[in-house]
Write an enzyme that holds these catalytic residues in place. Structure first.
Site, PDB file in Angstrom:
ATOM      1  CB  CYS A  11      -0.861  -0.035   1.261  1.00  0.00           C
ATOM      2  SG  CYS A  11      -2.057   1.281   1.280  1.00  0.00           S
ATOM      3  CD  GLU A  65      -1.869  -6.257  -1.225  1.00  0.00           C
ATOM      4  OE1 GLU A  65      -0.930  -6.423  -0.423  1.00  0.00           O
ATOM      5  OE2 GLU A  65      -3.020  -5.933  -0.879  1.00  0.00           O
TER       6      GLU A  65
END
Ligand SMILES: CC(=O)SCCNC(=O)CCNC(=O)[C@H](O)C(C)(C)COP(=O)(O)OP(=O)(O)OC[C@H]1O[C@@H](n2cnc3c(N)ncnc32)[C@H](O)[C@@H]1OP(=O)(O)O
Length: 366
Positions: free
Chosen positions: A232, A266
């Site tokens: 993130c 991700e």
């Protein structure tokens, strides 16, 4: 001698103009000031004054009602009798923001409970702490004051006023969780991680003489099965569009290079995440293609950049630089086309100076 009777110094609770006594003479704790004294209570008060820190007592608040408080500090009144004190109290039923200094008149000395529960607490926890230490811990815990001058981890990069810190989620759980909460405010699609033990946080700071101030961060799994090198990423809103996002992305790939691995962010990516990554991939790949003489494969590009082969392929396909010939993807890079794409890709952002990165990949300890 600090102990004194309330009648001697005139500072005993006497009620005030607002005091309301019920006509039947009973004490009304809700509306009234302090109850009338008798001899026994006067003697008892003489023994408790001045109140010790830690004493529990009822205190009349601004609503005119009595509430339980705990004395957490006391100080002499500058212009009063030397033995006169006022007390800093915590209303035990309320938030610490309501803590305040009160006069002796506001306290119902008949309700004083000296020390009893403190001793019980101390026994229960088997901690031999002074009251002062206990109060400090209590206050810090409740108010969560943050005295950190930099993120709680190792500084692994410094270049001018910019620093990067590596924070281990296992060692700094609350800090890691708070970073996740912060990112969640800007990301609908991301799962909120409570279990931050498995993550490292790379926190980018602008530093000055007051300390290191966070401008953004990215998180990274300590071990990723899917070769994610970034879980993130967030740039705090006041610092966005200054090139920090590109810096963080570039940094994540520099770490992957040091690990000898290829990496990818991700999924899913947010719209801003995708634009930022596309911009980064485009610039990095086209810079190499421009300088490179002769053929180059996607695998070679991946080895040089630590960008995962799939990301290279989609980036170059998006720029129409890939042709499929004889069952193989071939990069077709006309220098003029490359220049055009590079110009469209915009600014490169802040550079990562790898010579200033001092870091070894994460190893499980013990
Ligand atoms: C794997 C994942 O975590 S995906 C989730 C990504 N994170 C988020 O979406 C959280 C909220 N967003 C952010 O924190 C930031 O926008 C980030 C991290 C995506 C980018 O951070 P920034 O510091 O703004 O990046 P940076 O200044 O390097 O700009 C990157 C490029 O993205 C694009 N971009 C960034 N913000 C905007 C915007 N508001 N509007 C249009 N384009 C934008 C631009 O192309 C910009 O390059 P440019 O300024 O040269 O034109």
């Amino acid at each position: 001698m600090e102990a004194r009777t309330t009648s001697e110094n005139g500072s005993a609770p006497k009620g005030n103009e607002n005091q309301q006594q019920p006509e039947d003479g009973s004490q009304d704790r809700v509306l009234a000031g302090n109850p009338p004294e008798n001899d026994a209570s006067g003697k008892r008060k003489a023994g408790v004054l001045p109140l010790e820190v830690g004493t529990r007592v009822m205190c009349r608040w601004r609503d005119g009602k009595f509430h339980p408080v705990k004395v957490i500090e006391r100080r002499k009144i500058p212009c009063g009798v030397p033995s006169d004190y006022e007390y800093y109290v915590h209303y035990t039923e309320y938030n610490r923001r309501l803590d305040e200094w009160v006069k002796l008149e506001q306290l119902d000395l008949d309700s004083v409970e000296t020390d009893v529960d403190e001793k019980v607490e101390d026994k229960a926890t088997s901690l031999k702490m002074t009251r002062h230490q206990k109060r400090k811990i209590d206050e810090t815990h409740v108010e969560r004051k943050c005295d950190l001058k930099h993120p709680p981890g190792d500084e692994i990069y410094r270049n001018g006023t910019l620093s990067m810190f590596e924070v281990d989620g296992k060692k700094n759980k609350v800090y890691g969780q708070n970073l996740c909460y912060l990112a969640k405010l800007f990301l609908d699609h991301k799962t909120l991680y409570y279990d931050v033990d498995l993550f490292l946080f790379y926190v980018l700071c602008e530093c000055d003489d007051r300390g290191c101030h966070m401008v953004g961060y990215f998180s990274k799994e300590k071990h990723s099965e899917e070769s994610y090198n970034l879980a993130c990423i967030l740039t705090l809103p006041p610092y966005q569009r200054k090139g920090y996002g590109k810096f963080l992305i570039a940094f994540s790939y520099e770490l992957s290079k040091k690990e000898g691995k290829v990496g990818t962010p991700e999924r899913p990516l947010s719209d801003l995440g995708l634009v930022s990554y596309r911009g980064y991939w485009t610039r990095v790949l086209l810079d190499i293609l421009k300088k490179h003489k002769g053929n180059i494969s996607i695998k070679e590009l991946s080895d040089m950049t630590a960008i995962k082969a799939e990301d290279i392929l989609t980036t170059l396909q998006g720029l129409d630089l890939i042709q499929y010939r004889k069952g193989q993807h071939v990069i077709c890079a006309d220098p003029k086309v490359l220049d055009r794409h590079l110009k469209a890709a915009g600014r490169g952002g802040l550079e990562v100076d790898v010579s200033k990165l001092i870091w070894t990949p994460y190893k499980e300890q013990g």
